[in-house]
Design a protein around this motif. Structure first.
Motif, short mmCIF file in Angstrom:
data_model
loop_
_atom_site.label_atom_id
_atom_site.label_comp_id
_atom_site.label_asym_id
_atom_site.label_seq_id
_atom_site.Cartn_x
_atom_site.Cartn_y
_atom_site.Cartn_z
N GLY A 24 44.13 30.83 -20.29
CA GLY A 24 44.52 29.45 -20.13
C GLY A 24 44.94 28.74 -21.40
N ILE A 25 44.77 29.38 -22.54
CA ILE A 25 45.19 28.82 -23.82
C ILE A 25 45.83 29.92 -24.64
CG2 ILE A 25 43.46 26.97 -23.89
CD1 ILE A 25 41.76 28.73 -25.67
N THR A 26 46.46 29.55 -25.75
CA THR A 26 47.08 30.54 -26.61
C THR A 26 46.03 31.31 -27.40
OG1 THR A 26 47.29 29.05 -28.50
CG2 THR A 26 49.08 29.04 -26.88
N ILE A 27 46.43 32.45 -27.93
CA ILE A 27 45.51 33.26 -28.74
C ILE A 27 45.03 32.48 -29.96
CG2 ILE A 27 45.34 35.30 -30.23
CD1 ILE A 27 47.08 36.78 -28.29
N ASN A 28 45.94 31.81 -30.65
CA ASN A 28 45.56 31.06 -31.85
C ASN A 28 44.58 29.93 -31.51
OD1 ASN A 28 47.00 32.58 -33.69
ND2 ASN A 28 48.86 31.36 -33.48
N SER A 29 44.79 29.27 -30.38
CA SER A 29 43.87 28.22 -29.96
C SER A 29 42.49 28.79 -29.66
CB SER A 29 44.40 27.47 -28.74
OG SER A 29 45.59 26.77 -29.04
N TYR A 30 42.47 29.95 -29.00
CA TYR A 30 41.19 30.59 -28.68
C TYR A 30 40.44 30.98 -29.94
CZ TYR A 30 37.80 33.92 -26.86
OH TYR A 30 36.62 34.58 -26.57
N ILE A 31 41.14 31.58 -30.90
CA ILE A 31 40.52 31.98 -32.16
C ILE A 31 39.95 30.76 -32.88
CG2 ILE A 31 40.95 32.95 -34.45
CD1 ILE A 31 43.02 34.79 -33.13
N ARG A 32 40.72 29.69 -32.91
CA ARG A 32 40.26 28.48 -33.58
C ARG A 32 39.01 27.91 -32.89
NH1 ARG A 32 44.74 26.37 -33.76
NH2 ARG A 32 44.71 25.16 -31.83
N GLN A 33 39.00 27.90 -31.57
CA GLN A 33 37.84 27.39 -30.84
C GLN A 33 36.59 28.22 -31.10
OE1 GLN A 33 38.58 26.95 -26.64
NE2 GLN A 33 40.30 25.53 -26.93
N ARG A 34 36.75 29.55 -31.09
CA ARG A 34 35.60 30.42 -31.31
C ARG A 34 35.06 30.25 -32.73
NH1 ARG A 34 32.34 31.26 -28.38
NH2 ARG A 34 31.61 33.12 -29.46
N ARG A 35 35.93 30.14 -33.71
CA ARG A 35 35.48 29.97 -35.10
C ARG A 35 34.78 28.63 -35.29
NH1 ARG A 35 40.84 32.54 -38.07
NH2 ARG A 35 40.04 34.69 -38.22
N LEU A 36 35.30 27.58 -34.68
CA LEU A 36 34.66 26.27 -34.80
C LEU A 36 33.30 26.27 -34.10
CD1 LEU A 36 37.70 23.88 -34.24
CD2 LEU A 36 36.36 24.12 -36.34
N ARG A 37 33.20 26.91 -32.97
CA ARG A 37 31.92 26.95 -32.26
C ARG A 37 30.88 27.73 -33.05
NH1 ARG A 37 30.78 24.96 -27.66
NH2 ARG A 37 32.97 24.53 -27.24
N LEU A 38 31.30 28.83 -33.67
CA LEU A 38 30.38 29.60 -34.50
C LEU A 38 29.95 28.79 -35.71
CD1 LEU A 38 28.94 32.25 -35.10
CD2 LEU A 38 31.01 33.06 -36.22
N ALA A 39 30.89 28.04 -36.30
CA ALA A 39 30.56 27.19 -37.44
C ALA A 39 29.55 26.12 -37.04
CB ALA A 39 31.83 26.54 -37.99
N LYS A 40 29.74 25.54 -35.87
CA LYS A 40 28.82 24.51 -35.37
C LYS A 40 27.42 25.08 -35.22
CE LYS A 40 28.30 21.16 -31.57
NZ LYS A 40 27.12 21.68 -30.86
N HIS A 41 27.31 26.27 -34.66
CA HIS A 41 26.00 26.89 -34.49
C HIS A 41 25.33 27.15 -35.84
CE1 HIS A 41 23.38 30.48 -34.32
NE2 HIS A 41 22.89 29.85 -33.27
N ASN A 42 26.08 27.69 -36.80
CA ASN A 42 25.51 27.99 -38.10
C ASN A 42 25.08 26.73 -38.85
OD1 ASN A 42 25.82 30.73 -37.73
ND2 ASN A 42 27.80 30.83 -38.77
N LEU A 43 25.84 25.65 -38.68
CA LEU A 43 25.46 24.38 -39.29
C LEU A 43 24.19 23.82 -38.65
CD1 LEU A 43 28.98 22.70 -39.64
CD2 LEU A 43 27.47 23.35 -41.54
N GLU A 44 24.10 23.91 -37.34
CA GLU A 44 22.92 23.41 -36.63
C GLU A 44 21.67 24.17 -37.04
OE1 GLU A 44 24.96 21.87 -32.45
OE2 GLU A 44 24.28 23.95 -32.65
N LYS A 45 21.82 25.46 -37.36
CA LYS A 45 20.68 26.28 -37.76
C LYS A 45 20.37 26.17 -39.25
CE LYS A 45 19.68 28.10 -33.78
NZ LYS A 45 18.37 27.86 -33.15
#
Length: 322
Positions: A263-284
Motif C-alpha cells: 500500500g506504500i512505496t518501498i522508500n516510504s516503508y523503509i523510512r517508517q520502519r527506521r523511524l519506528r525502531l528509532a522511537k523504540h530505542n529512544l523510549e528505552k
C-alpha cells in the motif's frame, strides 16, 4: 533540544554470537561490548530452514543489557519456567516472572518486526522459544476450512499458564542434546509440535469461515521475503535497485508489486520502519537523539526531528527515557 546521554549502564546489543567455552555455551555481544559474554549456560539452538527453530535453555545473564534484532513473519511461542524475562516485538512488550508463575506466550507476526529483549545481571533463566515461519504455518492452514483467525492478525497474542504437560514437554526439549542424528532430530521436533498443540488449545475458536484470499500467493510470498530482507538490513544502505537485484527483479516491477501488496512505496516503508525502531530505542533509553537520527538514515538531527514529529505527532525529545 536534544536530551542527555542514553543510559550507559544498559547498553544496546545488536549482534550476538553463540560460542562454546569449557563445555558451556556463551552468547557473546558483537556491538558495544567487544567480544564480551552476556549470557552463559546450557543452551539449545536447532533450526529447520524455512520451517521452524528451537532455542533456549538454562542460562545465567552476566550483564545489564538490551538486545535488539529483527525477526521475520512467524508464529512464536515463548515459555518461561524460571527467572524473569522482558521482551517484545515493535511496540508490543511482555514481562514474565517465571519464579512466581511460569507462563507461555504465543505471538503471531504476519510481517517482519523488531525484536527486543532485556538482559539483567545475575538473572537465572529457564526458557524455550519455538519459532514457526509464516509459510510453514500457512501451508498447514490452507488445508483447513475453518482455521483460527488469530493467525491472520499481526501482533495478536495469547498468554497462558504453563500446564503440567507443557512443563514436562519443555523440560524434555531442554534436556535434549544438540540434535546430531535423524532420531534425535525427530524427537525434538515431535516435542516442539506437542508444545504447539498445547498452546493452540488456549486460542479462541474461529468466528468466521476462512478467507481463501488471505492465503499467500507466489507474489505475496516474494513480498514477504522482501519485507524480511529490508528488516534484516535496516541499519545498512538500502536502495530499490539493490533490493531488486537481490531478488532478481527489475526495479520498476518490484516497486509496482510492492505497492500493490503493502500500500506504500518501498522508500516510504523503509523510512517508517527506521523511524519506528528509532522511537523504540529512544523510549528505552538505548540511544541519544543524534544516534537515533544516524541509525534511521538522517545525517542531521534537525531533519530527523521533523520526520519523527510528522510520523508520531511529537518531537523525539518527548519520548526520550530520562
Amino acid at each position: 533540544m536534544e536530551s542527555g546521554h542514553a543510559q550507559t549502564n544498559v547498553p544496546k546489543v545488536v549482534l550476538t554470537q553463540t560460542v562454546v567455552e569449557n563445555d558451556k555455551q556463551v552468547i557473546m555481544s558483537q556491538n558495544r561490548f567487544s567480544n564480551t559474554p552476556i549470557v552463559e549456560g546450557k543452551l539449545i539452538n536447532y533450526e529447520v530452514p524455512q520451517c521452524f527453530a528451537i532455542y533456549g535453555g538454562q542460562s545465567t545473564e552476566l550483564v545489564d543489557s538490551h538486545v535488539v534484532a529483527s525477526t521475520s513473519a512467524a508464529m512464536i511461542i515463548t515459555v518461561v519456567l524460571e527467572g524473569s524475562l522482558t521482551f517484545g516485538y515493535d511496540e508490543l512488550e511482555f514481562t514474565i516472572d517465571g519464579n512466581t508463575q511460569p507462563e507461555a506466550i504465543l505471538v503471531n507476526l504476519t510481517q517482519a518486526a523488531s525484536f527486543h529483549r532485556g538482559i539483567e545481571k545475575h538473572n537465572r533463566l529457564l526458557k524455550v522459544n519455538l519459532l514457526f515461519h509464516s509459510q510453514w504455518v500457512m501451508s498447514r492452514l490452507s488445508e483447513l476450512g475453518d482455521p483460527f483467525s488469530f493467525t491472520s492478525q499481526h501482533l495478536s497474542y495469547v498468554r497462558s499458564q504453563v500446564s503440567p504437560k507443557m512443563r514436562e514437554l519443555v523440560l524434555s526439549i531442554l534436556q535434549c542434546e544438540q540434535p546430531q542424528c535423524f532420531s534425535t532430530r525427530l524427537k525434538i521436533e515431535s516435542l516442539a509440535l506437542q508444545v504447539v498443540e498445547e498452546m493452540f488449545d488456549h486460542l479462541p475458536d474461529s468466528t468466521s469461515q476462512y478467507d481463501q484470499s488471505a492465503l499467500p500467493s507466489a507474489i505475496s510470498s516474494r513480498i514477504e521475503d522482501v519485507l524480511n530482507y529490508i528488516e534484516r538490513h535496516l541499519k545498512q544502505t538500502l536502495t530499490i535497485d539493490c533490493i531488486a537485484a537481490h531478488f532478481s527483479m527489475s526495479s520498476s516491477n518490484l516497486q509496482r508489486v510492492f505497492r500493490s501488496h503493502v500500500g506504500i512505496t518501498i522508500n516510504s516503508y523503509i523510512r517508517q520502519r527506521r523511524l519506528r525502531l528509532a522511537k523504540h530505542n529512544l523510549e528505552k533509553g538505548l540511544v541519544t537523539i543524534t544516534e537515533a537520527a544516524y541509525e534511521a538514515g538522517y545525517n542531521h538531527p534537525a531533519n530527523f526531528t521533523i520526520a519523527f514529529k510528522k510520523a508520531f505527532g511529537i518531537p523525539p525529545a518527548k519520548v526520550v527515557k530520562t
